[in-house]
Design an enzyme around this catalytic site. Structure first.
Site: not given
Ligand code: NAD
Ligand code: GLY
Length: 351
Positions: A113, A135, A177, A216, A226, A231, A235, A238, A242, A253
């Site tokens: 938890r 998130k 982003e 942010k 949200e 918040r 999006n 998105h 998405h 993404h």
């Molecule tokens: P990712 O985590 O898949 O990373 C992209 C690629 O880069 C992967 O192949 C990874 O292995 C590689 N990588 C990572 N660090 C590296 C480095 N330093 N050097 C070389 N390669 C590296 O994708 P992302 O674009 O970082 O994140 C996308 C994800 O984030 C999606 O799932 C999306 O839904 C999520 N997201 C979440 C929020 C939130 O608020 N929680 C906000 C925006 C996006």
């Molecule tokens: N990326 C959307 C949020 O953090 O709310």
């Protein structure tokens, strides 16, 4: 180095941005039982650094990529946490991009938890957006981020050293982003527009990243879960992004967010939500990062995924955040059929 405080009700946290942030993380973790979650690419690149800087830590290495953001990976993390005999005061370290940050965050939220969590984001996208705000999620049954929780990290450490190994395409995703934030926040917009020739310059990206985090944090502090609706502005782009990501899945993404913003600027203009001039300004910013919007032969099929968007509240309607004027946005709801017609704009040659 810049420290940005995030005064959220559930747990206040702070984001440390700049060179030396990794050293700060190591200091912060002194004396704790550390469990690092990372992916295969990051592990390959930083294996030696991990062995030198975190010699006592357990490391859980997951396959890289969005298609592994699923329950199998989540339970693998939980199994390894149990295997390492983690307790509630152990610290989970999410070391990776947004995929790792979201999954490790969710594992930390549900294990016993709630265990301690810090984020060390290694992609630009994760440094400017996903590591901040709490998130966490996995994708489930064709819906993005379907199973998740709001769970704030204690600290976030954004060190630009990790950006040096990022492929250009991943920088572009992070810029997706950043452009979203520029549409929402005039201060970030001015920085982007005045320095458009420096968008791939790491020194400038550091400053820009800190500004995005500041924005942010400001939003998340006012609407952590949200509930007030504020918040939801994060999006922007998105709903369509998405839907296309789930439909095609080939790009990352951040690129889908850019394509989503492009279409949603067209919708905002056609629906009279914003002026043509402002919509053009947004598309000009998008083109700085993605000069050509790709064609999607079956874009209209994205409707089935847009109908599952978490922002929707009525059946047969699609909700999205549309830009209104500089720094202003509105939640806008379209009947499915009309949104489907707009999706077809992505099926033709671009424009
Ligand atoms: P990712 O985590 O898949 O990373 C992209 C690629 O880069 C992967 O192949 C990874 O292995 C590689 N990588 C990572 N660090 C590296 C480095 N330093 N050097 C070389 N390669 C590296 O994708 P992302 O674009 O970082 O994140 C996308 C994800 O984030 C999606 O799932 C999306 O839904 C999520 N997201 C979440 C929020 C939130 O608020 N929680 C906000 C925006 C996006
Ligand atoms: N990326 C959307 C949020 O953090 O709310």
């Amino acid at each position: 180095m810049k420290i940005i405080r995030v005064h959220t009700k559930s747990r206040p946290s702070s984001v440390c941005c700049g060179a030396g942030a990794l050293d700060e993380a190591i200091n912060f973790l002194q004396g704790a039982q550390v469990f690092i979650v990372t992916d295969s690419n990051v592990f390959r690149l930083y294996q030696t650094l991990l062995a030198e800087r975190f010699p006592q830590a357990s490391v859980c290495v997951l396959p890289a990529g969005e298609r592994h953001k699923n329950r199998r990976s989540l339970f693998r993390i939980l199994d390894e946490m149990l295997g390492a005999q983690l307790h509630r005061s152990s610290v989970v370290v999410a070391l990776g991009g947004g995929v790792i940050g979201d999954m490790a965050g969710l594992a930390a939220a549900v294990y016993m938890r709630g265990t301690r969590l810090i984020q060390i984001p290694t992609t630009l996208l994760a440094q400017v957006d996903s590591s901040v705000g709490g998130k966490t999620a996995i994708d489930y049954r064709g819906v993005k981020n379907m199973v998740g929780a709001f769970y704030q990290p204690e600290r976030v450490f954004c060190d630009p050293l990790f950006l040096q190994t990022l492929p250009n395409r991943e920088i572009r995703c992070g810029l997706g982003e950043i452009i979203k934030t520029a549409v929402l926040d005039p201060q970030v917009k001015d920085l982007v527009v005045q320095n458009f020739t420096r968008l791939f310059d790491f020194a400038f990206l550091q400053d820009l990243a800190a500004e995005c985090v500041r924005f942010k944090a400001h939003i998340v502090e006012r609407d952590e879960t949200e509930t007030s609706g504020l918040r939801k502005c994060l999006n922007l782009g998105h709903t369509t992004g998405h839907a296309l990501e789930l439909l095609c899945g080939r790009r990352s993404h951040g690129e889908y967010v850019l394509i989503g913003m492009w279409l949603e600027s067209k919708i905002a203009e056609a629906e009279g939500v914003c002026s043509r001039e402002y919509a053009e300004q947004i598309r000009a910013m998008i083109r700085l990062v993605l000069p050509r919007i790709p064609c999607f032969a079956n874009a209209a099929e994205g409707l089935q995924f847009a109908l599952l968007d978490k922002k929707n509240t009525s059946q047969g309607m699609v909700s999205m955040i549309l830009p209104k004027a500089e720094g202003e946005y509105v939640e806008y709801v379209l009947p499915a059929e009309r949104y489907g017609e707009y999706l077809k704009l992505l099926e033709g040659e671009q424009r």
